[in-house]
Scaffold this active site. Structure first.
Site, PDB file in Angstrom:
ATOM      1  N   GLU A   1     -17.816 -74.195   9.218  1.00  0.00           N
ATOM      2  CA  GLU A   1     -17.207 -75.520   9.369  1.00  0.00           C
ATOM      3  C   GLU A   1     -16.990 -75.747  10.862  1.00  0.00           C
ATOM      4  OE1 GLU A   1     -13.382 -78.263   8.058  1.00  0.00           O
ATOM      5  OE2 GLU A   1     -13.449 -76.153   7.451  1.00  0.00           O
TER       6      GLU A   1
ATOM      7  N   ARG B   1     -14.339 -58.953   4.769  1.00  0.00           N
ATOM      8  CA  ARG B   1     -14.156 -59.636   6.049  1.00  0.00           C
ATOM      9  C   ARG B   1     -13.929 -58.624   7.163  1.00  0.00           C
ATOM     10  NH1 ARG B   1      -9.743 -64.358   5.559  1.00  0.00           N
ATOM     11  NH2 ARG B   1     -10.518 -64.662   7.676  1.00  0.00           N
TER      12      ARG B   1
ATOM     13  N   LYS C   1      -8.394 -69.423  12.032  1.00  0.00           N
ATOM     14  CA  LYS C   1      -8.757 -70.477  12.989  1.00  0.00           C
ATOM     15  C   LYS C   1      -7.577 -71.398  13.263  1.00  0.00           C
ATOM     16  CE  LYS C   1     -13.118 -71.710  11.659  1.00  0.00           C
ATOM     17  NZ  LYS C   1     -14.316 -72.590  11.623  1.00  0.00           N
TER      18      LYS C   1
END
Length: 586
Positions: A42, A290, A300
């Site tokens: 994104e 992750r 983020k």
């Protein structure tokens, strides 16, 4: 069981479980033995080392098995996204050494997604809900208790179609309506309890402008985008495991929609021919762990807060775990890839030690960095028996790990700068650097001996300003006398006449505690106050004026450094990348 890959007769690495799945699918002939992956960020921030792990897998597995990896921007939320992030994500991927097959955007499919959502309404599989977000959340239930149906769940299809069209008008009020998929309010998987698939956002989109006022949610756009592109393997992180059944459900419905369109003679010429081929079995989603890193956060939202609140100096601040921050700090792309390869891919989340990343950086830079001299806390050394009007050019090896990188010259004269820590007026017994009556070797130069009667001068506050020594002219490096054995260490130095003044930025871990993400305190309170120390009275050898930002350097006896983007010809600025060894102490 892991399988070894043999390349040109050499064992290169083991297949990860993800690669094993891909290999099995290709051998079984799934999707016509075609491999297509994608990296779908994104564009709402800069990518960090966690994203780099996904990049290495998405692009790496495509390279490994002669497939293609596309770059797709998940730009379904115009409130957070812009072209700055798009451009920097592309730049970081290229810097890491990967190439995409095509660039796509979720916004490329807004028209198709809208038509698909309209079809769902017509099939009685979606409805417009006018409740507040709080009401909808309350009615979701719990994993052990079924949800409560919305009072709008069974409204007429025609009314749903009219309201859905109304959602995509400039007059629509954000939060007044959402479109929900009509699935199963009692499903133990909470994601199936009539998920929201469209919401109203009255902010111009960075690509489509004001054409759209209602935008698809991630869970509705993601799987469909994969399908539109003919993706064969959707490789993502473990948090998407509970999303997988919904991903598959929406894709199954999309496949049914396309099949119906095809049967009705609709024009499908703008669809990817791969997905219309009977050999296309759809997308297989595979999840891996992750990358979490000690002394850092990977959110983020939190990283953006650090930037917006000026707690760091931008997304590319060398303390940030962003790819561009690590690049600016002096990390090599290969060192990051080596680190990611070393920690591997599993089905279990873990907290990776930042020291392992630094060790990978050291190992790679040791092979690449040019050796130079710099003094970051200087005191003057005067060699009293060296002629005042004399200077000489000495030879310094650029990289002992690679003879092909050659040599450069350094100037030597009567007055030099040395590190303050390399002199002690009252020395401990084990101190092997410069002290009254003790000998040391100057790198690439001579053996010197500190004066005993007048070893140093001090200022009014008692700080040492100048050290005095004599040199042995028969001990220059390369001369027969250079073999003379002494107990003292070899010290680095720079010539006072020719040295260039410089600013040196010493970077350390961004956070003071090992796992700030797990701490209940505000993450801002956990920042390491010593994460940046700036030294402004430093000196570097003249050879460094030829170097540019991004060059890999080793300040001998200090650490690895690079020239910062702020550096100019009149004001040199260097960033510390990592020390020569792990010196971190809790």
């Amino acid at each position: 069981m892991e399988e070894k890959i043999i390349n040109n007769g050499e064992e290169r690495k083991s297949l990860s479980f993800v690669e094993q799945f891909v290999k099995e699918d290709l051998e079984a002939g799934k999707n016509g033995s075609r491999l297509q992956t994608r990296f779908p960020p994104e564009p709402n921030g800069y990518i960090h080392i966690g994203h780099a792990k996904a990049i290495c897998m998405d692009f790496g597995v495509a390279e490994e098995f002669s497939g293609v990896c596309n770059l797709r921007f998940d730009d379904t939320n115009p409130t957070k996204e812009n072209t700055e992030y798009v451009e920097n994500i592309m730049s970081d991927i290229q810097w890491l050494g990967f190439k995409w097959g095509n660039i796509y955007y979720a916004s490329d499919y807004f028209e198709k997604l809208w038509d698909f959502a309209t079809w769902l309404i017509k099939k009685g599989l979606a409805y417009v809900d006018e409740q507040t977000s709080e009401q909808i959340a309350e009615q979701k239930g719990t994993p052990t208790q079924p949800g409560t149906a919305s009072p709008f769940r069974d409204r007429p299809i025609e009314e749903n179609l009219r309201l859905f069209e109304q959602m995509n008008t400039p007059e629509a009020v954000e939060g007044s309506m959402v479109l929900r998929a009509k699935l199963d309010m009692a499903n133990p998987n909470m994601h199936f309890r009539d998920p929201i698939i469209y919401r109203i956002i009255q902010i111009p989109h960075h690509r489509t402008g004001t054409k759209w006022h209602a935008y698809p949610m991630y869970d509705f756009a993601h799987g469909q985008s994969d399908y539109f592109e003919g993706v064969t393997h959707s490789i993502c992180t473990l948090e998407f495991v509970p999303h997988r059944p919904l991903y598959d459900k929406f894709v199954d419905l999309l496949r049914e929609y396309i099949k119906e369109q095809k049967a009705n003679g609709a024009d499908l010429s703008d669809y990817n021919p791969d997905i219309l081929d009977e050999k296309y079995d759809g997308t297989r989603q595979i999840e891996f762990n992750r990358l979490n890193l000690t002394y850092n956060v990977m959110s983020k939202r939190k990283l953006k807060a650090l930037v917006d609140e000026h707690l760091v100096n931008g997304w590319d601040d060398p303390r940030m775990p962003t790819v561009c921050g690590m690049r600016r700090r002096g990390y090599s792309s290969q060192s990051i890839r080596n680190f990611i390869d070393s920690i591997g891919y599993t089905k279990f989340d873990a907290l990776n030690d930042y020291a392992l990343l630094e060790a990978s950086v050291r190992d790679d830079l040791n092979k690449k960095a040019t050796r130079v001299s710099a003094v970051i806390d200087p005191i003057k050394l005067v060699i009293t028996n060296y002629p005042e009007d004399k200077s000489e050019e000495l030879t310094a090896i650029n990289n002992p790990e690679n003879e092909a990188e050659g040599t450069h010259t350094v100037t030597f004269s009567r007055e030099l700068w040395i590190e303050r820590d390399d002199f002690m007026e009252v020395a401990e017994k084990k101190f092997q650097r410069l002290a009254p009556g003790k000998e040391v070797r100057l790198k690439n130069a001579y053996i010197i001996k500190c004066d005993e009667e007048h070893p140093c001068d001090k200022d009014a506050e008692g700080n040492i300003t100048t050290v005095y020594a004599t040199y042995d002219p028969e001990t220059r490096s390369g001369m027969p006398g250079a073999d003379r054995k002494i107990k003292g260490k070899t010290l680095h130095w720079v010539d006072c006449r020719t040295a260039l003044p410089a600013e040196v930025r010493l970077y350390d871990r961004l956070f003071a505690i090992e796992n700030p993400a797990a701490d209940e305190r505000d993450f801002r309170e956990l920042l390491n106050p010593q994460s940046l120390v700036v030294r402004t009275n430093c000196y570097v050898e003249q050879y460094l004026k030829e170097k540019k930002a991004g060059d890999f350097l080793q300040f001998q006896r200090i650490g690895y450094f690079t020239i910062d983007l702020d550096s100019t010809a009149d004001h040199l600025v260097f960033n510390k990348t990592v020390g020569l060894k792990d010196s971190w102490k809790k």
